[in-house]
Design an enzyme around this catalytic site. Structure first.
Site, PDB file in Angstrom:
ATOM      1  N   ARG A  46      -7.290  -3.239   3.639  1.00 48.43           N
ATOM      2  CA  ARG A  46      -6.686  -1.991   4.122  1.00 48.43           C
ATOM      3  C   ARG A  46      -5.515  -2.256   5.075  1.00 48.43           C
ATOM      4  O   ARG A  46      -4.555  -1.490   5.095  1.00 48.43           O
ATOM      5  CB  ARG A  46      -7.747  -1.122   4.787  1.00 48.43           C
ATOM      6  CG  ARG A  46      -8.702  -0.494   3.785  1.00 48.43           C
ATOM      7  CD  ARG A  46      -9.921   0.144   4.444  1.00 48.43           C
ATOM      8  NE  ARG A  46      -9.625   0.971   5.587  1.00 48.43           N
ATOM      9  CZ  ARG A  46      -9.726   2.309   5.602  1.00 48.43           C
ATOM     10  NH1 ARG A  46     -10.120   2.953   4.526  1.00 48.43           N
ATOM     11  NH2 ARG A  46      -9.460   2.980   6.702  1.00 48.43           N
ATOM     12  N   ARG A  57       9.253   1.711   4.835  1.00 47.42           N
ATOM     13  CA  ARG A  57      10.111   2.378   5.824  1.00 47.42           C
ATOM     14  C   ARG A  57      11.177   1.431   6.385  1.00 47.42           C
ATOM     15  O   ARG A  57      12.310   1.852   6.653  1.00 47.42           O
ATOM     16  CB  ARG A  57       9.279   2.962   6.958  1.00 47.42           C
ATOM     17  CG  ARG A  57       8.508   4.193   6.569  1.00 47.42           C
ATOM     18  CD  ARG A  57       9.430   5.382   6.271  1.00 47.42           C
ATOM     19  NE  ARG A  57       8.655   6.566   6.005  1.00 47.42           N
ATOM     20  CZ  ARG A  57       8.604   7.180   4.833  1.00 47.42           C
ATOM     21  NH1 ARG A  57       9.320   6.726   3.808  1.00 47.42           N
ATOM     22  NH2 ARG A  57       7.864   8.246   4.670  1.00 47.42           N
ATOM     23  N   HIS A  60      13.864   1.533   3.982  1.00 48.85           N
ATOM     24  CA  HIS A  60      14.613   2.775   4.112  1.00 48.85           C
ATOM     25  C   HIS A  60      15.590   2.714   5.296  1.00 48.85           C
ATOM     26  O   HIS A  60      16.613   3.394   5.286  1.00 48.85           O
ATOM     27  CB  HIS A  60      13.667   3.967   4.295  1.00 48.85           C
ATOM     28  CG  HIS A  60      12.881   4.292   3.076  1.00 48.85           C
ATOM     29  ND1 HIS A  60      11.638   4.901   3.140  1.00 48.85           N
ATOM     30  CD2 HIS A  60      13.131   4.105   1.755  1.00 48.85           C
ATOM     31  CE1 HIS A  60      11.176   5.070   1.923  1.00 48.85           C
ATOM     32  NE2 HIS A  60      12.063   4.596   1.060  1.00 48.85           N
ATOM     33  N   SER A  88      -8.672  -9.157  12.549  1.00 47.66           N
ATOM     34  CA  SER A  88      -9.383 -10.298  13.127  1.00 47.66           C
ATOM     35  C   SER A  88      -8.443 -11.439  13.481  1.00 47.66           C
ATOM     36  O   SER A  88      -8.740 -12.233  14.368  1.00 47.66           O
ATOM     37  CB  SER A  88     -10.444 -10.809  12.160  1.00 47.66           C
ATOM     38  OG  SER A  88      -9.834 -11.432  11.025  1.00 47.66           O
ATOM     39  N   SER A 151     -11.644   0.575  10.438  1.00 49.19           N
ATOM     40  CA  SER A 151     -10.879   1.800  10.182  1.00 49.19           C
ATOM     41  C   SER A 151     -10.024   2.245  11.369  1.00 49.19           C
ATOM     42  O   SER A 151      -8.862   2.620  11.199  1.00 49.19           O
ATOM     43  CB  SER A 151     -11.811   2.942   9.773  1.00 49.19           C
ATOM     44  OG  SER A 151     -12.365   2.702   8.501  1.00 49.19           O
ATOM     45  N   GLU A 154      -6.954   0.055  11.603  1.00 45.32           N
ATOM     46  CA  GLU A 154      -6.045   0.266  10.474  1.00 45.32           C
ATOM     47  C   GLU A 154      -5.277   1.575  10.629  1.00 45.32           C
ATOM     48  O   GLU A 154      -4.069   1.633  10.377  1.00 45.32           O
ATOM     49  CB  GLU A 154      -6.840   0.242   9.166  1.00 45.32           C
ATOM     50  CG  GLU A 154      -7.458  -1.112   8.899  1.00 45.32           C
ATOM     51  CD  GLU A 154      -8.799  -1.067   8.184  1.00 45.32           C
ATOM     52  OE1 GLU A 154      -9.378  -2.135   7.960  1.00 45.32           O
ATOM     53  OE2 GLU A 154      -9.288   0.047   7.862  1.00 45.32           O
ATOM     54  N   ASP A 162       4.796   3.829  12.205  1.00 45.27           N
ATOM     55  CA  ASP A 162       5.686   4.983  12.174  1.00 45.27           C
ATOM     56  C   ASP A 162       6.396   5.179  13.510  1.00 45.27           C
ATOM     57  O   ASP A 162       7.566   5.586  13.540  1.00 45.27           O
ATOM     58  CB  ASP A 162       4.931   6.247  11.760  1.00 45.27           C
ATOM     59  CG  ASP A 162       4.686   6.309  10.258  1.00 45.27           C
ATOM     60  OD1 ASP A 162       5.314   5.533   9.505  1.00 45.27           O
ATOM     61  OD2 ASP A 162       3.867   7.139   9.833  1.00 45.27           O
TER      62      ASP A 162
END
Length: 187
Positions: A46, A57, A60, A88, A151, A154, A162
């Site tokens: 993930r 991005r 871009h 990790s 999770s 991530e 962003d």
């Protein structure tokens, strides 16, 4: 508990975890990105999916980028940058990439939960983001999560990517419109 409540709890966790973000570390990775001749990005699982979005991005924004393992990825040169996303910092394939990059005089940045991991110890730039994972050997901060495995890390990575893009947009004078000119048209 409802899905809406779970979503609100996840967002609350991420807000809490974001207090551990170090602006100085992020300033360093931005500096590394701006100075790089070519940027390679890698991650597994993930974390790898998130870093692919970051690569998109950066493209871009006009940076020369490659995802490690893609057939069109060029040979490295001194002055290039490898950004590895590894919670990790111990994933075997990514440790091997880091070692190979350093031998080739490629600058290394890692986004990780563990500043003392094998990859972090080799890196020129370390961005530590908090998270919880059964693979984590040395917890950077004492946090918990209702979410499974890595999770929380991530998700925070994706938000931080962003935020880096927004900072680079400011520095480079880019807008969504100028970036869209580099968006894929053969889809």
């Amino acid at each position: 508990m409802s899905i809406r409540n779970f979503t609100q709890q996840i967002i609350s966790e991420l807000m809490h975890n974001s207090q551990y973000i170090e602006d100085a570390e992020l300033d360093e990775i931005i500096k590394s990105i701006r100075q790089a001749k070519h940027i390679f990005l890698a991650g597994a699982g993930r974390s790898g999916i998130g870093v692919q979005g970051f690569a998109n991005r950066l493209m871009h924004l006009g940076f020369d980028i490659s995802l490690v393992g893609e057939i069109s990825s060029p040979h490295t040169k001194a002055g290039d940058l490898l950004i590895i996303a590894s919670g990790s910092g111990e994933t075997g394939s990514l440790v091997a990439l880091a070692t190979k990059a350093k031998a080739a005089k490629v600058n290394l940045a890692v986004i990780t939960m563990d500043r003392t991991s094998t990859i972090a110890r080799q890196a020129d730039t370390v961005v530590m983001l908090p998270g919880v994972s059964p693979k984590l050997k040395h917890q950077g901060v004492d946090i918990t999560s209702i979410q499974p495995m890595g999770s929380a890390f991530e998700q925070l990575c994706f938000l931080v990517y962003d935020a880096i893009v927004l900072a680079l947009m400011d520095e480079l004078g880019e807008t969504s419109a100028t970036m869209f000119e580099r968006h894929a048209d053969l889809e």
